[in-house]
Design a protein around this motif. Structure first.
Motif, mmCIF file in Angstrom:
data_model
loop_
_atom_site.group_PDB
_atom_site.id
_atom_site.type_symbol
_atom_site.label_atom_id
_atom_site.label_comp_id
_atom_site.label_asym_id
_atom_site.label_seq_id
_atom_site.Cartn_x
_atom_site.Cartn_y
_atom_site.Cartn_z
ATOM 1 N N UNK A 12 0.859 -1.232 0.071
ATOM 2 C CA UNK A 12 0.017 0.109 0.121
ATOM 3 C C UNK A 12 0.731 1.298 0.020
ATOM 4 N N UNK A 13 2.115 1.293 0.810
ATOM 5 C CA UNK A 13 2.850 2.291 0.994
ATOM 6 C C UNK A 13 3.512 2.740 -0.450
ATOM 7 N N UNK A 14 3.891 1.587 -1.212
ATOM 8 C CA UNK A 14 4.638 1.669 -2.458
ATOM 9 C C UNK A 14 3.586 2.082 -3.349
ATOM 10 N N UNK A 15 2.437 1.824 -3.451
ATOM 11 C CA UNK A 15 1.443 2.223 -4.301
ATOM 12 C C UNK A 15 1.110 3.692 -4.251
ATOM 13 N N UNK A 16 1.148 4.223 -2.892
ATOM 14 C CA UNK A 16 0.879 5.576 -2.589
ATOM 15 C C UNK A 16 2.174 6.306 -3.026
ATOM 16 N N UNK A 17 3.083 6.041 -2.807
ATOM 17 C CA UNK A 17 4.637 6.726 -3.201
ATOM 18 C C UNK A 17 4.677 6.751 -4.816
ATOM 19 N N UNK A 18 4.129 5.577 -5.325
ATOM 20 C CA UNK A 18 4.282 5.668 -6.875
ATOM 21 C C UNK A 18 3.061 6.287 -7.530
ATOM 22 N N UNK A 19 1.974 6.739 -6.609
ATOM 23 C CA UNK A 19 1.134 7.398 -7.204
ATOM 24 C C UNK A 19 -0.059 6.294 -8.075
ATOM 25 N N UNK A 32 -2.648 4.882 5.643
ATOM 26 C CA UNK A 32 -2.609 5.908 6.693
ATOM 27 C C UNK A 32 -1.856 5.435 7.740
ATOM 28 N N UNK A 33 -2.067 4.395 8.118
ATOM 29 C CA UNK A 33 -1.346 3.855 9.260
ATOM 30 C C UNK A 33 0.024 3.645 8.866
ATOM 31 N N UNK A 34 0.305 3.252 7.709
ATOM 32 C CA UNK A 34 1.783 3.186 7.511
ATOM 33 C C UNK A 34 2.281 4.564 7.470
ATOM 34 N N UNK A 35 1.644 5.395 6.987
ATOM 35 C CA UNK A 35 2.326 6.825 6.971
ATOM 36 C C UNK A 35 2.496 7.583 8.422
ATOM 37 N N UNK A 36 1.484 7.144 9.397
ATOM 38 C CA UNK A 36 1.630 7.709 10.554
ATOM 39 C C UNK A 36 2.802 6.962 11.171
ATOM 40 N N UNK A 37 3.256 5.638 10.992
ATOM 41 C CA UNK A 37 4.352 5.061 11.448
ATOM 42 C C UNK A 37 5.717 5.713 11.042
ATOM 43 N N UNK A 38 5.686 5.880 9.710
ATOM 44 C CA UNK A 38 6.823 6.652 9.142
ATOM 45 C C UNK A 38 7.107 7.991 9.729
ATOM 46 N N UNK A 39 5.848 8.907 9.935
ATOM 47 C CA UNK A 39 5.937 10.145 10.716
ATOM 48 C C UNK A 39 6.546 10.028 11.997
ATOM 49 N N UNK A 137 -4.936 13.279 1.773
ATOM 50 C CA UNK A 137 -5.613 12.533 0.696
ATOM 51 C C UNK A 137 -6.312 11.209 1.100
ATOM 52 N N UNK A 138 -5.487 10.450 1.999
ATOM 53 C CA UNK A 138 -5.936 9.009 2.514
ATOM 54 C C UNK A 138 -6.919 9.525 3.611
ATOM 55 N N UNK A 139 -6.869 10.478 4.235
ATOM 56 C CA UNK A 139 -8.159 10.735 5.206
ATOM 57 C C UNK A 139 -9.432 10.751 4.530
ATOM 58 N N UNK A 140 -9.119 11.587 3.302
ATOM 59 C CA UNK A 140 -10.294 11.601 2.355
ATOM 60 C C UNK A 140 -10.968 10.450 1.825
ATOM 61 N N UNK A 141 -10.049 9.558 1.637
ATOM 62 C CA UNK A 141 -10.407 8.187 0.842
ATOM 63 C C UNK A 141 -10.968 7.337 2.093
ATOM 64 N N UNK A 142 -10.792 7.712 3.122
ATOM 65 C CA UNK A 142 -11.154 6.791 4.240
ATOM 66 C C UNK A 142 -12.581 6.896 4.353
ATOM 67 N N UNK A 143 -13.051 8.158 4.130
ATOM 68 C CA UNK A 143 -14.418 8.766 4.099
ATOM 69 C C UNK A 143 -15.341 7.867 4.435
ATOM 70 N N UNK A 144 -16.255 6.678 3.737
ATOM 71 C CA UNK A 144 -17.196 5.942 4.403
ATOM 72 C C UNK A 144 -16.810 5.191 5.352
ATOM 73 N N UNK A 145 -15.593 4.562 5.568
ATOM 74 C CA UNK A 145 -15.330 3.955 6.623
ATOM 75 C C UNK A 145 -15.227 4.695 8.004
ATOM 76 N N UNK A 146 -14.757 5.896 7.747
ATOM 77 C CA UNK A 146 -14.556 6.764 8.915
ATOM 78 C C UNK A 146 -16.213 6.812 9.588
ATOM 79 N N UNK A 147 -17.346 6.791 8.742
ATOM 80 C CA UNK A 147 -18.594 7.028 9.014
ATOM 81 C C UNK A 147 -19.036 5.799 9.623
ATOM 82 N N UNK A 148 -18.455 4.725 9.485
ATOM 83 C CA UNK A 148 -18.998 3.322 10.241
ATOM 84 C C UNK A 148 -18.027 2.977 11.237
#
Ligand SMILES: O=C(O)C(=O)C[C@]1(C(=O)O)C=C[C@@H](O)C=C1
Length: 221
Positions: A12-19, A32-39, A137-148
């Motif tokens: 997932x992180x590779x996919x993100x970085x590679x767009x 998002x979790x992967x990037x939070x770990x990176x941060x 951007x990932x927070x946005x994509x989380x969208x529907x999941x965040x509402x459940x």
């Protein structure tokens, strides 16, 4: 099983970085979790730079600028700025917890303290900054999941073993703080505010409840 989830997060992180295309729901959460770990790992370098220069852990002006940028970038991608800002406040708090923990460690054992840290302004902050927009951007994509919240927490519990792999107690606890807002309903969606005099205590209780319910997913115990 564990190595399969580690690979999933890595992909997932590779996919993100590679767009590579938009990630949705649970995949966005993994990313998002992967990037939070990176941060959080970068917080070690921030801590080293500040330990050697004696700069304080908290830089209020930098926090303000970062949160302003998060608000703008959130609005720019179509995410409610309050959601982005709330999530990044947690990233900042988590990073500060790591910095404080490492400083305490190094004070107790000066031989383990870093000697040649990277430069904060030119070496570390630009790397922190590069994570901001992908996270928004990932927070946005989380969208529907965040509402459940139930499904969201299940996905978080599934992501947790891979996320915590290789982290010590200090970083695991900090990751719990960083992820606490992820599946928690926005404050505006909760019950009406209590009368003003009771508000601070109630807010504290809500925060504690959130920290135990969502900062330490079941699988971590
Ligand atoms: O840039 C710094 O000075 C940091 O310590 C990093 C960071 C952050 O997480 O972005 C954390 C604490 C500071 O108050 C400001 C920002």
């Amino acid at each position: 099983m564990r190595s399969r989830s580690v690979w999933r997060v890595a992909l997932v992180v590779v996919a993100l970085v590679a767009g590579l295309g938009p990630l949705q729901g649970p995949e966005a959460l993994d990313g998002l979790v992967g990037l939070a770990v990176r941060r959080l790992r970068l917080a070690d370098e921030v801590a080293a730079a500040k330990y050697v220069t004696g700069a304080p852990v908290t830089d209020a002006a930098r926090e303000r600028r970062l949160l302003e940028r998060v608000g703008e970038e959130s609005a720019g991608v179509g995410l409610a700025p309050a959601i982005g800002v709330r999530f990044f406040r947690a990233q900042i708090e988590a990073g500060k917890a790591v910095q404080r923990g490492l400083h305490a460690r190094w004070r107790a054992d000066p031989a383990s303290a870093p000697r040649r840290p990277p430069d904060l302004a030119t070496g570390v902050r630009p790397r922190l900054d590069r994570l901001t927009l992908p996270m928004v951007r990932l927070l946005l994509r989380l969208g529907p999941l965040r509402e459940e919240p139930g499904r969201c927490r299940d996905a978080l519990v599934r992501a947790w073993p891979a996320a915590r792999a290789g982290l010590d107690r200090l970083h695991r606890d900090a990751l719990g703080v960083a992820l606490a807002p992820l599946c928690a309903p926005e404050p505006a969606a909760r019950a009406p505010e209590p009368p003003r005099s009771a508000a601070p205590a109630a807010a504290g209780a809500g925060r504690r409840a959130c920290l135990s319910a969502c900062a330490r997913p079941r699988a971590s115990r």
